[in-house]
Scaffold this motif. Sequence first.
Motif: not given
Length: 170
Positions: A25-26, A30-35, A153-156
């Motif tokens: 889970a950790v 961390v992977a989700w936050w990085f991406l 990685r993706a963002a708005t």
Amino acid sequence: MSPTDSLQLRRPRWLLAVGAGVLAAVVALVAWWFLTHPPALPVEEQRITATTAVDQPVYLGVFGAPADFGRRLEVDGVKVRATSSAEVTLVPWLCQDGAPGVTTDPEAFCSALVDPAGAELGAGDSIVLEVRADHPLVVVVDRVRIGYRDGLRAATQEAGAPALVTVVGR
């Protein structure tokens, strides 16, 4: 029973399973936050100002990727939010290989002016906002929000500068 059997320490299997689950889970968090948290796009505090006439579009370079940008973004879209005293048309464009400030002829500054959705934005490119109105008005434009992919990685994110445009009668 031998003397070595009494010295062995046994851990319950459920404790190992719980520890492995917590570790997984950790790592996933961390992977989700990085991406989902690539480096922020540059923003500016200085407001861009322009004045144009009714039915005369004006183009504002609201975000420019600097020469040392070092990223190639796959743009999903550009969101524009504005407040105006009357109806106004706002259209974002991707200016390839150019960065106009305020102009009525963006093609003089860009090798190509394209729809940003689906295009790539890299060093030397910019987001240009077309502003057009049928009536005299004042429009306050917030910073654009660019939806993009940068590798995995993706963002708005907000980018560039806010703007103030005055449209005067002829």
